[in-house]
Design a protein around this motif. Structure first.
Motif, mmCIF file in Angstrom:
data_model
loop_
_atom_site.group_PDB
_atom_site.id
_atom_site.type_symbol
_atom_site.label_atom_id
_atom_site.label_comp_id
_atom_site.label_asym_id
_atom_site.label_seq_id
_atom_site.Cartn_x
_atom_site.Cartn_y
_atom_site.Cartn_z
ATOM 1 N N ILE A 140 10.326 6.606 -0.238
ATOM 2 C CA ILE A 140 9.748 7.519 0.719
ATOM 3 C C ILE A 140 10.653 7.699 1.871
ATOM 4 C CG2 ILE A 140 7.977 7.702 2.197
ATOM 5 C CD1 ILE A 140 6.085 6.594 0.565
ATOM 6 N N PHE A 141 11.354 6.505 2.315
ATOM 7 C CA PHE A 141 12.347 6.668 3.569
ATOM 8 C C PHE A 141 13.770 7.355 2.954
ATOM 9 C CE2 PHE A 141 15.799 4.861 6.220
ATOM 10 C CZ PHE A 141 15.335 5.386 7.346
ATOM 11 N N ILE A 142 14.123 7.155 1.822
ATOM 12 C CA ILE A 142 15.518 7.613 1.355
ATOM 13 C C ILE A 142 15.431 9.060 1.036
ATOM 14 C CG2 ILE A 142 17.059 7.570 -0.471
ATOM 15 C CD1 ILE A 142 16.852 4.277 -0.721
ATOM 16 N N SER A 143 14.172 9.263 0.248
ATOM 17 C CA SER A 143 14.019 10.853 0.265
ATOM 18 C C SER A 143 13.873 11.643 1.430
ATOM 19 C CB SER A 143 12.823 10.815 -0.677
ATOM 20 O OG SER A 143 11.482 10.576 0.304
ATOM 21 N N ILE A 166 5.834 17.870 -1.836
ATOM 22 C CA ILE A 166 5.081 18.224 -3.388
ATOM 23 C C ILE A 166 5.595 16.990 -4.131
ATOM 24 C CG2 ILE A 166 5.252 19.656 -5.428
ATOM 25 C CD1 ILE A 166 5.316 22.024 -3.412
ATOM 26 N N VAL A 167 7.075 16.623 -3.916
ATOM 27 C CA VAL A 167 7.591 15.457 -4.673
ATOM 28 C C VAL A 167 6.670 14.190 -4.518
ATOM 29 C CG1 VAL A 167 9.722 14.180 -5.313
ATOM 30 C CG2 VAL A 167 9.663 16.415 -5.302
ATOM 31 N N LEU A 168 6.653 13.891 -3.226
ATOM 32 C CA LEU A 168 5.922 12.693 -2.836
ATOM 33 C C LEU A 168 4.762 12.557 -3.195
ATOM 34 C CD1 LEU A 168 7.613 12.059 0.813
ATOM 35 C CD2 LEU A 168 8.019 11.032 -1.154
ATOM 36 N N THR A 169 3.788 13.606 -3.056
ATOM 37 C CA THR A 169 2.357 13.770 -3.548
ATOM 38 C C THR A 169 2.324 13.233 -4.865
ATOM 39 O OG1 THR A 169 1.887 15.789 -2.260
ATOM 40 C CG2 THR A 169 0.423 15.064 -4.086
ATOM 41 N N GLY A 170 3.276 13.631 -5.951
ATOM 42 C CA GLY A 170 3.472 13.175 -7.237
ATOM 43 C C GLY A 170 3.702 11.557 -7.288
ATOM 44 N N TYR A 171 4.609 11.040 -6.268
ATOM 45 C CA TYR A 171 4.942 9.678 -6.240
ATOM 46 C C TYR A 171 3.493 8.906 -5.851
ATOM 47 C CZ TYR A 171 6.958 5.557 -4.491
ATOM 48 O OH TYR A 171 7.569 4.330 -4.460
ATOM 49 N N TYR A 172 2.546 9.297 -4.857
ATOM 50 C CA TYR A 172 1.600 8.659 -4.606
ATOM 51 C C TYR A 172 0.648 8.635 -5.790
ATOM 52 C CZ TYR A 172 2.312 8.089 0.563
ATOM 53 O OH TYR A 172 2.912 7.622 1.621
ATOM 54 N N LEU A 173 0.683 9.661 -6.464
ATOM 55 C CA LEU A 173 -0.435 9.474 -7.481
ATOM 56 C C LEU A 173 0.038 8.513 -8.775
ATOM 57 C CD1 LEU A 173 -0.876 13.660 -8.143
ATOM 58 C CD2 LEU A 173 -2.613 11.872 -7.437
ATOM 59 N N LEU A 174 1.424 8.608 -9.052
ATOM 60 C CA LEU A 174 2.086 7.639 -9.776
ATOM 61 C C LEU A 174 1.786 6.324 -9.312
ATOM 62 C CD1 LEU A 174 3.726 6.857 -12.050
ATOM 63 C CD2 LEU A 174 5.651 6.955 -10.740
ATOM 64 N N ARG A 175 1.613 5.836 -8.269
ATOM 65 C CA ARG A 175 1.219 4.563 -7.923
ATOM 66 C C ARG A 175 -0.249 4.267 -7.676
ATOM 67 N NH1 ARG A 175 5.222 0.951 -6.849
ATOM 68 N NH2 ARG A 175 4.025 0.240 -4.945
ATOM 69 N N PHE A 176 -1.146 5.226 -7.592
ATOM 70 C CA PHE A 176 -2.440 5.227 -7.832
ATOM 71 C C PHE A 176 -2.615 4.975 -9.315
ATOM 72 C CE2 PHE A 176 -6.407 7.070 -9.229
ATOM 73 C CZ PHE A 176 -7.280 6.337 -8.459
ATOM 74 N N ILE A 177 -1.957 5.321 -10.051
ATOM 75 C CA ILE A 177 -2.051 5.163 -11.770
ATOM 76 C C ILE A 177 -1.841 3.668 -12.094
ATOM 77 C CG2 ILE A 177 -1.406 5.682 -13.861
ATOM 78 C CD1 ILE A 177 -1.225 8.891 -12.941
ATOM 79 N N MET A 178 -0.573 3.357 -11.357
ATOM 80 C CA MET A 178 -0.037 1.763 -11.762
ATOM 81 C C MET A 178 -1.000 0.839 -11.136
ATOM 82 S SD MET A 178 3.807 2.461 -10.502
ATOM 83 C CE MET A 178 4.398 0.986 -10.676
ATOM 84 N N GLN A 179 -1.456 1.363 -9.820
ATOM 85 C CA GLN A 179 -2.511 0.382 -9.560
ATOM 86 C C GLN A 179 -3.630 0.201 -10.247
ATOM 87 O OE1 GLN A 179 -5.263 0.760 -6.057
ATOM 88 N NE2 GLN A 179 -3.952 -0.254 -4.666
ATOM 89 N N LYS A 180 -4.300 1.388 -10.862
ATOM 90 C CA LYS A 180 -5.495 1.387 -11.630
ATOM 91 C C LYS A 180 -5.406 0.572 -12.626
ATOM 92 C CE LYS A 180 -9.142 4.692 -13.189
ATOM 93 N NZ LYS A 180 -9.176 6.031 -13.240
ATOM 94 N N ARG A 181 -4.109 0.490 -13.384
ATOM 95 C CA ARG A 181 -3.975 -0.210 -14.558
ATOM 96 C C ARG A 181 -4.135 -1.598 -14.356
ATOM 97 N NH1 ARG A 181 1.112 3.413 -16.730
ATOM 98 N NH2 ARG A 181 -0.133 5.106 -17.740
ATOM 99 N N ILE A 182 -3.717 -1.925 -13.271
ATOM 100 C CA ILE A 182 -3.446 -3.541 -13.043
ATOM 101 C C ILE A 182 -4.759 -3.910 -12.840
ATOM 102 C CG2 ILE A 182 -2.752 -5.148 -11.173
ATOM 103 C CD1 ILE A 182 -0.230 -3.387 -10.497
#
Length: 327
Positions: A140-143, A166-182
């Motif tokens: 997030i910081f580097i982007s 818009i890119v960061l929204t996709g990043y947050y959604l990816l993190r949500f999916i990763m957490q949900k799998r755990i």
């Protein structure tokens, strides 16, 4: 988020604001809004100054009232009010609107950290913490730095930062999916789960895990998609004893208990005192649980001798603080 990330987010929001004709077509208004969004992105963290008093006050109040609904409204009025003195030709409504967006966005992104905020005050004092994004997320910081560089290279700042978000929204959604799998894997492996707390780390595919079940606490890690349980502690109710009641009345202990949702406790008996220790299970690091609260209580009078709460990475430093009567 950390201070640096909030600063670059304020710059990005100020850039997006130029897509508003009331801002983008007026150079002085563009400047005023950029100042407002940067200031608004920092204002809620003014409570960091509480750390100068003591850890107990800081833990109990940081990201509390300053991140509440009334505070968001207060900052959104105060900052434009001050700026209007220097930019009297500014469109006050649009200046307020973008300041409000910056302050609200600060509180919003903090919700995604493991620390969380009391964003629902005054309606609720519950800590809202989604645990998706580390307090400092390198991506997030580097982007944002890349976005700022692209803007300085001559690209339109509004469309540059809008694309970034818009890119960061996709990043947050990816993190949500990763957490949900755990969480799904944990529910399959552990019975009687009451609460799962997953804390992101600075590493993209590594997460800290603390699970509260009916009979035990489980501490683990998720690394590259694999969940590993590292420690298991029997869940023993906190006793209603005189020693424990004395400890819980101490400001350091009570601050810790108001903040920490998953912890274990210990009582050690020494020649002249009892030592009550509460250990937060969310932050295991290198085999150690550094976030603690400890109280020393006189064995004869049952009065508090000293106490401490905060981050400690060695027993020697902790005992030194207690002997000095640290509060």
């Amino acid at each position: 988020m950390d201070t640096g990330t909030h600063v670059v987010m304020g710059i990005a929001l100020g850039g997006i604001a130029t897509l508003d004709p009331a801002v983008g077509l007026d150079s002085s208004m563009t400047q005023a809004v950029m100042i407002a969004t940067i200031a608004g992105s920092q204002a809620p963290d003014i409570d960091t100054i509480l750390k100068l008093k003591n850890n107990a006050v800081y833990i109990r109040h940081h990201r509390g009232i300053t991140h509440s609904i009334p505070a968001v409204l207060f900052w959104s009025l105060m900052i434009p009010g001050i700026l209007f003195l220097f930019y009297p030709e500014a469109n006050l409504f649009h200046l307020w609107l973008w300041t409000l967006a910056a302050v609200a966005f600060h509180v919003f992104v903090d919700i995604f950290n493991a620390y969380g905020t009391q964003a629902l005050r005054p309606f609720s004092r519950k800590w809202v913490a989604l645990g998706l994004i580390n307090t400092f997320d390198p991506f997030i910081f580097i982007s944002h730095l890349v976005g700022i560089s692209v803007w300085l290279a001559g690209f339109h700042q509004g469309y540059t930062f809008l694309t970034l978000y818009i890119v960061l929204t996709g990043y947050y959604l990816l993190r949500f999916i990763m957490q949900k799998r755990i969480k799904k894997e944990l529910y399959e492996r552990i019975n009687d789960i009451e609460e799962i707390i997953i804390s992101p780390t600075m590493k993209f595919r590594q997460w800290r895990i603390a699970v509260q079940a009916k009979s035990a606490f489980y501490v683990g890690r998720s690394i590259d998609g694999d969940v590993v349980i590292i420690d298991t502690f029997n869940r023993v109710p906190v006793p209603d004893s005189t020693v424990m009641r004395t400890a819980k009345q101490d400001k350091n202990i009570s601050a810790f208990l108001s903040f920490s949702p998953v912890y274990k406790w210990e009582i050690d008996t020494y020649q002249d005192h009892y030592q009550v220790r509460f250990i937060d299970l969310r932050y295991r690091s290198k085999g150690h649980y550094p976030f603690v609260a400890i109280a020393r209580i006189d064995r004869d009078s049952l009065e508090l001798i000293s106490s401490y709460t905060g981050w400690i990475f060695s027993e020697e430093k902790l005992q030194k603080k207690l002997k000095l009567g640290s509060v």
